[in-house]
Design a protein around this motif. Structure first.
Motif, PDB file in Angstrom:
ATOM      1  N   ASP A  58       0.780  -1.237   0.000  1.00 41.87           N
ATOM      2  CA  ASP A  58       0.000   0.000   0.000  1.00 41.87           C
ATOM      3  C   ASP A  58       0.813   1.289   0.000  1.00 41.87           C
ATOM      4  O   ASP A  58       0.240   2.369   0.096  1.00 41.87           O
ATOM      5  N   THR A  59       2.140   1.194  -0.069  1.00 39.93           N
ATOM      6  CA  THR A  59       2.984   2.386  -0.086  1.00 39.93           C
ATOM      7  C   THR A  59       4.128   2.159  -1.082  1.00 39.93           C
ATOM      8  O   THR A  59       4.166   1.139  -1.770  1.00 39.93           O
ATOM      9  N   ASP A  60       5.068   3.069  -1.115  1.00 42.06           N
ATOM     10  CA  ASP A  60       6.225   2.944  -2.012  1.00 42.06           C
ATOM     11  C   ASP A  60       7.343   2.077  -1.425  1.00 42.06           C
ATOM     12  O   ASP A  60       8.380   1.893  -2.057  1.00 42.06           O
ATOM     13  N   VAL A  61       7.147   1.546  -0.235  1.00 41.25           N
ATOM     14  CA  VAL A  61       8.157   0.713   0.424  1.00 41.25           C
ATOM     15  C   VAL A  61       8.298  -0.612  -0.330  1.00 41.25           C
ATOM     16  O   VAL A  61       7.314  -1.182  -0.801  1.00 41.25           O
ATOM     17  N   THR A  62       9.516  -1.094  -0.432  1.00 42.61           N
ATOM     18  CA  THR A  62       9.790  -2.380  -1.075  1.00 42.61           C
ATOM     19  C   THR A  62      10.239  -3.408  -0.037  1.00 42.61           C
ATOM     20  O   THR A  62      10.626  -3.045   1.076  1.00 42.61           O
ATOM     21  N   ILE A  63      10.210  -4.655  -0.422  1.00 43.46           N
ATOM     22  CA  ILE A  63      10.731  -5.718   0.449  1.00 43.46           C
ATOM     23  C   ILE A  63      12.205  -5.457   0.737  1.00 43.46           C
ATOM     24  O   ILE A  63      12.681  -5.692   1.857  1.00 43.46           O
ATOM     25  N   GLU A  64      12.927  -4.944  -0.237  1.00 36.22           N
ATOM     26  CA  GLU A  64      14.342  -4.633  -0.031  1.00 36.22           C
ATOM     27  C   GLU A  64      14.510  -3.554   1.047  1.00 36.22           C
ATOM     28  O   GLU A  64      15.438  -3.630   1.863  1.00 36.22           O
ATOM     29  N   ASP A  65      13.609  -2.572   1.056  1.00 33.51           N
ATOM     30  CA  ASP A  65      13.646  -1.544   2.101  1.00 33.51           C
ATOM     31  C   ASP A  65      13.435  -2.182   3.482  1.00 33.51           C
ATOM     32  O   ASP A  65      14.130  -1.843   4.443  1.00 33.51           O
ATOM     33  N   ILE A  66      12.465  -3.097   3.555  1.00 34.65           N
ATOM     34  CA  ILE A  66      12.173  -3.782   4.829  1.00 34.65           C
ATOM     35  C   ILE A  66      13.395  -4.578   5.273  1.00 34.65           C
ATOM     36  O   ILE A  66      13.801  -4.530   6.438  1.00 34.65           O
ATOM     37  N   GLU A  67      14.010  -5.303   4.346  1.00 37.10           N
ATOM     38  CA  GLU A  67      15.184  -6.108   4.698  1.00 37.10           C
ATOM     39  C   GLU A  67      16.338  -5.219   5.169  1.00 37.10           C
ATOM     40  O   GLU A  67      17.004  -5.525   6.163  1.00 37.10           O
ATOM     41  N   GLN A  68      16.552  -4.115   4.485  1.00 33.10           N
ATOM     42  CA  GLN A  68      17.641  -3.208   4.862  1.00 33.10           C
ATOM     43  C   GLN A  68      17.410  -2.608   6.249  1.00 33.10           C
ATOM     44  O   GLN A  68      18.329  -2.517   7.052  1.00 33.10           O
ATOM     45  N   GLU A  69      16.172  -2.232   6.545  1.00 30.50           N
ATOM     46  CA  GLU A  69      15.855  -1.587   7.820  1.00 30.50           C
ATOM     47  C   GLU A  69      15.689  -2.568   8.976  1.00 30.50           C
ATOM     48  O   GLU A  69      16.023  -2.249  10.119  1.00 30.50           O
ATOM     49  N   PHE A  70      15.121  -3.764   8.687  1.00 28.37           N
ATOM     50  CA  PHE A  70      14.692  -4.651   9.768  1.00 28.37           C
ATOM     51  C   PHE A  70      15.239  -6.073   9.689  1.00 28.37           C
ATOM     52  O   PHE A  70      14.947  -6.886  10.552  1.00 28.37           O
ATOM     53  N   GLY A  71      16.001  -6.374   8.660  1.00 25.78           N
ATOM     54  CA  GLY A  71      16.632  -7.680   8.565  1.00 25.78           C
ATOM     55  C   GLY A  71      15.880  -8.674   7.701  1.00 25.78           C
ATOM     56  O   GLY A  71      14.715  -8.494   7.351  1.00 25.78           O
ATOM     57  N   GLU A  72      16.589  -9.737   7.395  1.00 26.93           N
ATOM     58  CA  GLU A  72      16.087 -10.764   6.479  1.00 26.93           C
ATOM     59  C   GLU A  72      14.841 -11.473   7.017  1.00 26.93           C
ATOM     60  O   GLU A  72      13.912 -11.754   6.265  1.00 26.93           O
ATOM     61  N   GLU A  73      14.816 -11.777   8.303  1.00 24.88           N
ATOM     62  CA  GLU A  73      13.692 -12.529   8.872  1.00 24.88           C
ATOM     63  C   GLU A  73      12.395 -11.717   8.818  1.00 24.88           C
ATOM     64  O   GLU A  73      11.348 -12.232   8.414  1.00 24.88           O
ATOM     65  N   VAL A  74      12.436 -10.461   9.210  1.00 30.96           N
ATOM     66  CA  VAL A  74      11.237  -9.613   9.143  1.00 30.96           C
ATOM     67  C   VAL A  74      10.791  -9.479   7.693  1.00 30.96           C
ATOM     68  O   VAL A  74       9.596  -9.604   7.382  1.00 30.96           O
ATOM     69  N   ALA A  75      11.739  -9.275   6.782  1.00 23.79           N
ATOM     70  CA  ALA A  75      11.398  -9.150   5.367  1.00 23.79           C
ATOM     71  C   ALA A  75      10.758 -10.427   4.833  1.00 23.79           C
ATOM     72  O   ALA A  75       9.799 -10.378   4.056  1.00 23.79           O
TER      73      ALA A  75
END
Length: 180
Positions: A58-75
């Motif tokens: 629902d936003t411009d955030v990507t899975i790569e952004d999530i992984e970079q910010e919060f790690g592989e497991e959260v992503a």
């Protein structure tokens, strides 16, 4: 720190967004999803994914952004609940129905917590809007019932009775009652 950062990240990503059926701030939904996961004892990565689960869809955030910010497991957990918007509504929903059957427990839990909160919001809106609530959705009551029922049916697959969190049971019971 992980949970505070995930919540803040989600709040910024969803700033200004409203839920289509209720008009309430979108961020209330991921906060409730995360709280459900926390209440039932899931680890910080799963709870963080609860806060973040709609950011990629629902936003411009990507899975790569999530992984970079919060790690592989959260992503990985967020990705397990993220639909591919390149496919039709029916294809996306069928994929979720099929996926929840085989998904690991932490992804099953995120999917069910998400759908339970969506269903609770839908049921609240139905109380005031009646059948008019369906105008907020791309598909009407019958298709929504097919989707929610499919997720409910497959959500406990592969889990022993003692492994099924109570919110799964609540979700299944509400789906059965609402679409009976």
């Amino acid at each position: 720190m992980l949970l505070e950062n995930a919540k803040r990240f989600a709040m910024e990503a969803h700033a200004g967004q409203l839920r289509k059926s209720t008009g309430t701030p979108m961020i209330e939904h991921p906060i409730r999803v995360a709280e459900t996961l926390r209440e039932f004892g899931f680890n910080e990565e799963v709870v963080a994914a609860g806060f973040l689960h709609d950011t990629v869809e629902d936003t411009d955030v990507t899975i790569e952004d999530i992984e970079q910010e919060f790690g592989e497991e959260v992503a990985r957990i967020v990705a397990g609940n993220t639909e591919n918007k390149e496919h039709s509504w029916e294809e996306r929903k069928q994929h979720t129905i099929d996926w929840v059957k085989q998904a690991p427990i932490e992804i099953k839990a995120l999917i069910v917590a998400d759908k339970l909160d969506n269903l609770n919001s839908l049921m609240e809106a139905y109380k005031t809007q009646g059948d008019g609530v369906w105008r907020h959705f791309k598909r009407g009551k019958e298709k929504q019932g097919w989707y929610f029922s499919g997720v409910a049916l497959n959500s406990t697959y592969g889990l022993g009775e003692e492994e099924i969190p109570d919110f799964f049971k609540e979700f299944i019971e509400k789906v059965n009652r609402f679409w009976s």
